[in-house]
Design an enzyme around this catalytic site. Structure first.
Site, PDB file in Angstrom:
ATOM      1  N   ARG A  65      16.109 -13.322  -5.782  1.00 51.35           N
ATOM      2  CA  ARG A  65      15.136 -14.203  -5.073  1.00 51.35           C
ATOM      3  C   ARG A  65      15.050 -13.948  -3.576  1.00 51.35           C
ATOM      4  O   ARG A  65      14.652 -14.854  -2.839  1.00 51.35           O
ATOM      5  CB  ARG A  65      15.497 -15.672  -5.296  1.00 51.35           C
ATOM      6  CG  ARG A  65      15.799 -16.087  -6.721  1.00 51.35           C
ATOM      7  CD  ARG A  65      14.612 -15.903  -7.627  1.00 51.35           C
ATOM      8  NE  ARG A  65      14.822 -16.550  -8.925  1.00 51.35           N
ATOM      9  CZ  ARG A  65      14.154 -16.188 -10.014  1.00 51.35           C
ATOM     10  NH1 ARG A  65      13.264 -15.207  -9.989  1.00 51.35           N
ATOM     11  NH2 ARG A  65      14.349 -16.813 -11.154  1.00 51.35           N
ATOM     12  N   ASP A 153       8.601  -7.000 -13.706  1.00 52.15           N
ATOM     13  CA  ASP A 153       9.305  -8.055 -14.453  1.00 52.15           C
ATOM     14  C   ASP A 153       8.964  -9.466 -13.986  1.00 52.15           C
ATOM     15  O   ASP A 153       8.768  -9.741 -12.810  1.00 52.15           O
ATOM     16  CB  ASP A 153      10.822  -7.892 -14.381  1.00 52.15           C
ATOM     17  CG  ASP A 153      11.503  -8.946 -15.250  1.00 52.15           C
ATOM     18  OD1 ASP A 153      11.215  -8.981 -16.454  1.00 52.15           O
ATOM     19  OD2 ASP A 153      12.260  -9.762 -14.707  1.00 52.15           O
ATOM     20  N   ASN A 278      12.000 -16.703 -20.659  1.00 53.68           N
ATOM     21  CA  ASN A 278      11.028 -15.704 -21.132  1.00 53.68           C
ATOM     22  C   ASN A 278      11.706 -14.367 -21.308  1.00 53.68           C
ATOM     23  O   ASN A 278      12.351 -13.918 -20.358  1.00 53.68           O
ATOM     24  CB  ASN A 278       9.891 -15.520 -20.114  1.00 53.68           C
ATOM     25  CG  ASN A 278       8.908 -16.653 -20.141  1.00 53.68           C
ATOM     26  OD1 ASN A 278       8.912 -17.485 -21.028  1.00 53.68           O
ATOM     27  ND2 ASN A 278       8.047 -16.699 -19.127  1.00 53.68           N
ATOM     28  N   ASP A 305      19.625 -10.844 -16.989  1.00 49.19           N
ATOM     29  CA  ASP A 305      18.410 -11.568 -16.570  1.00 49.19           C
ATOM     30  C   ASP A 305      18.805 -12.850 -15.821  1.00 49.19           C
ATOM     31  O   ASP A 305      18.199 -13.908 -16.028  1.00 49.19           O
ATOM     32  CB  ASP A 305      17.501 -11.882 -17.757  1.00 49.19           C
ATOM     33  CG  ASP A 305      16.076 -12.248 -17.309  1.00 49.19           C
ATOM     34  OD1 ASP A 305      15.825 -12.294 -16.085  1.00 49.19           O
ATOM     35  OD2 ASP A 305      15.231 -12.504 -18.175  1.00 49.19           O
ATOM     36  N   HIS A 309      16.992 -21.007 -10.796  1.00 51.48           N
ATOM     37  CA  HIS A 309      15.899 -21.895 -10.393  1.00 51.48           C
ATOM     38  C   HIS A 309      16.503 -23.206  -9.919  1.00 51.48           C
ATOM     39  O   HIS A 309      17.557 -23.627 -10.399  1.00 51.48           O
ATOM     40  CB  HIS A 309      14.960 -22.180 -11.573  1.00 51.48           C
ATOM     41  CG  HIS A 309      14.158 -20.998 -12.004  1.00 51.48           C
ATOM     42  ND1 HIS A 309      13.169 -20.435 -11.227  1.00 51.48           N
ATOM     43  CD2 HIS A 309      14.198 -20.259 -13.146  1.00 51.48           C
ATOM     44  CE1 HIS A 309      12.636 -19.407 -11.873  1.00 51.48           C
ATOM     45  NE2 HIS A 309      13.251 -19.264 -13.035  1.00 51.48           N
TER      46      HIS A 309
HETATM   47  O1  DOR Z   1      13.056 -16.228 -18.017  1.00 57.69           O
HETATM   48  C1  DOR Z   1      12.688 -15.422 -17.175  1.00 57.69           C
HETATM   49  N1  DOR Z   1      12.842 -15.661 -15.857  1.00 57.69           N
HETATM   50  N2  DOR Z   1      12.142 -14.284 -17.571  1.00 57.69           N
HETATM   51  C2  DOR Z   1      11.588 -13.440 -16.700  1.00 57.69           C
HETATM   52  O2  DOR Z   1      11.128 -12.434 -17.093  1.00 57.69           O
HETATM   53  C3  DOR Z   1      11.508 -13.779 -15.262  1.00 57.69           C
HETATM   54  C4  DOR Z   1      12.605 -14.648 -14.890  1.00 57.69           C
HETATM   55  C5  DOR Z   1      12.451 -15.257 -13.516  1.00 57.69           C
HETATM   56  O3  DOR Z   1      12.069 -14.573 -12.585  1.00 57.69           O
HETATM   57  O4  DOR Z   1      12.736 -16.451 -13.380  1.00 57.69           O
HETATM   58 ZN    ZN Z   2      11.566 -10.369 -17.701  1.00 57.98          ZN
END
Ligand code: DOR
Ligand code: ZN
Length: 423
Positions: A65, A153, A278, A305, A309
């Protein structure tokens, strides 16, 4: 020169077919020697009896981020999570603000990571300008600036002609194109298309949204000779698609995320938006297929991944941001699969270190004599809880929050230097 002697650890290094109790001597930033018994009076000693010693983990998929959304994470806190999880190298995704689509943003990431000086943070550059899917970035100058992969991505590359050209350039410059495969005309909702989405009345992101782009990318890799890496594979059919094209000789590799191996879509009923990611969590059948593909080699590597957040962004299931943090929980999840007999410890190291390093052509993921000393030392049995005290991320979004975990990193060593020590 600084000397570090790791004594009596159970060494697991698939790159040299090594598994057993050994001493390992680090001199300066390199592995100097591995032997049954090493005496080195000048060295600092790490007693690794009962612990596993492996090449530092390599994560091809993290979201730090930074720049732009540093209230969720930044390169410093992200690096702390990484080394606490046993990772010595991570590839950070370009869905930042601004996105990593020009050399100056690449340079910012590299300089800040160097300043933080905990783990190797290697940027992935965007495939298209602004990640908008319309126009290719200057992949040549992004590579020169230090990008080790390309991906939009967070979003797929929807335009097949753009993907084809990206793969052609990839084959010229030897840098893989990663893809987040989810056709955004099909994947409109929050959950997979199974019974849970139906039960809750949500629109869906069905498996076919992923499968169509996975198949298209494999076809394009086959024809162009470019290297495509399928990110976060989640479906049973997807496994077969990748297997088919590998057998045909296409340059296709793929990763799976730990959460997709142990959590099914039913977890949404329990954890709500914390289980929203995702691609979405899938059915029990998909989990089963992914697990056997780990063991048979169709899946090349495990990537976290790690997607931090803020709490306000994970409030409501229907509108929450997708993703969960994962750098500190990957090892316990993967060890649970070892415990269950799904994979061996050696396979786990292959999936978390040897293979991901190979995918981006990195000369790490090995403890061969003379190699850079990036090393993880972990206790496969130590129990702990991810909570306010142990979490090193700025965010807390994971269904594993507060739960008991088994397997903990005790030391992480990067370039011959201890960058994390368990307390
Ligand atoms: O769950 C996800 N979060 N999948 C992604 O591809 C992007 C990622 C994000 O940037 O939060
Ligand atoms: Zn992704």
């Amino acid at each position: 020169m600084l000397k570090l002697l790791i004594k009596r650890g159970t060494l697991v290094d698939p790159s040299q077919d090594l598994e057993g109790v050994y001493d390992l001597l680090v001199e300066g930033n390199r592995v100097k020697k591995i032997d049954r018994e090493i005496f080195e009076p000048e060295a600092e000693i790490i007693d690794a009896e009962g612990l596993v010693v492996a090449p530092g983990f390599v994560d091809l998929h993290v979201h730090f981020r930074d720049p732009g959304q540093t209230y969720k994470e930044d390169i410093e806190t992200g690096s702390r999570c990484a080394v606490a999880g046993g990772y010595t190298t991570v590839v950070c995704m370009p869905n930042t603000d601004p996105p990593i689509d020009s050399p100056w943003v690449v340079e910012y990431v590299i300089l800040k990571a160097r300043h933080v000086n905990l783990c190797n943070v290697l940027p992935a550059g965007a495939v298209t300008k602004g990640r908008k899917g319309k126009e290719l970035t200057d992949m040549y100058s992004l590579k020169d600036a230090g990008c080790v992969a390309f991906t939009d991505d967070g979003s797929p590359v929807m335009d097949s002609e753009i993907m084809r050209r990206a793969l052609e350039i990839s084959s010229q410059i030897g840098v893989p194109v990663f893809d987040h495969c989810e056709d955004d005309r099909i994947a409109t909702g929050s959950l997979s298309s199974g019974e849970v989405a139906t039960l809750l009345g949500y629109s869906s992101r069905p498996p076919e949204a992923e499968d169509v782009l996975n198949a298209r990318d494999c076809i394009l890799a086959y024809h162009t000779g470019g290297h495509v890496h399928i990110q976060h594979l989640t479906t049973a059919l997807g496994v077969e698609i990748v297997r088919y094209f590998k057998e045909k000789g296409a340059k296709v590799t793929c990763e799976v995320n730990p959460h997709h191996l142990v959590l099914s879509e039913r977890e949404v009923l329990r954890y709500g938006s914390l289980a929203r990611v995702n691609p979405p969590l899938r059915s029990g059948e998909d989990l089963k297929a992914l697990r056997s593909a780990l063991a048979d080699g169709t899946i090349d590597c495990v990537a976290t991944d790690h997607a931090p957040h803020a709490e306000f962004e994970k409030d409501l299931l229907g509108v929450s941001m997708p993703g969960m943090i994962g750098l500190q929980t990957a090892l316990p999840i993967m060890l649970s699969l070892v415990e269950e007999g799904v994979i061996t410890l050696r396979k786990m190291v292959e999936l978390m270190s040897t293979n991901p390093a190979r995918i981006i052509g990195l000369d790490r993921g090995t403890l061969k004599e003379g190699a850079v000393a990036d090393i993880v030392v972990f206790d496969p049995k130590k129990e702990w809880v991810l909570d306010e005290e142990t979490n090193l991320s700025k965010s807390k979004n994971t269904p594993l929050w507060g739960g008991r975990l088994r397997g903990k990193v005790i030391y992480t060593i990067k370039d011959g230097r201890v960058v994390h020590k368990d307390n």
